[in-house]
Design a protein around this motif. Structure first.
Motif: not given
Length: 140
Positions: A67-72
């Protein structure tokens, strides 16, 4: 840090090379799937797949993914918390590695995030470097 028993070599890596899985990296220009022949290659491919998958993107497994794209690229992202969360989730979904370190650095002037993951697979150290930007996604 979570500890897991590791063994010196996987039996699939002994003897004649044979296909173990499908690599997530498609850079050979032939539009066919690349086959991995060692467990080290396949684990790296599985790790890349997990990191770059968003939660809810995988059918019948909505909790899978880093879920990196949502949190980075959120304004208040805490990278220490993100590293700890990723380590726990990788431990659950990629069970045959032992995490050593996850280092996440944000370069705000170029909208780039550099993720360096150091891990052990059957007592062999390996490193995965992923560069995420708002315009493109690259892996080294």
């Amino acid at each position: 840090m979570l500890k897991r028993n590791t063994y010196p070599i996987n039996p699939q890596d002994i003897g004649q090379p044979r296909g173990i899985g499908i690599s997530i990296l498609y850079n050979n220009g032939t539009n066919i799937f690349n086959t991995t022949t060692t467990t080290k290659e396949q684990v790296k491919s599985n790790l890349i797949n997990f990191i770059l998958t968003n939660k809810g993107e995988r059918m019948f497994n909505p909790t899978f993914g880093g879920n990196l794209r949502a949190s980075l690229f959120e304004p208040d992202t805490m990278f220490d918390n993100l590293s700890a969360r990723l380590e726990q989730e990788i431990y659950a979904y990629v069970p045959n590695i032992t995490m050593k370190n996850i280092d996440i650095k944000k370069q705000s002037d170029s909208n780039l995030v550099n993720i360096v993951i150091n891990y052990l697979i059957y007592n062999q150290e390996d490193t995965l470097v992923i560069n995420l930007s708002t315009s493109q996604l690259t892996q080294q």
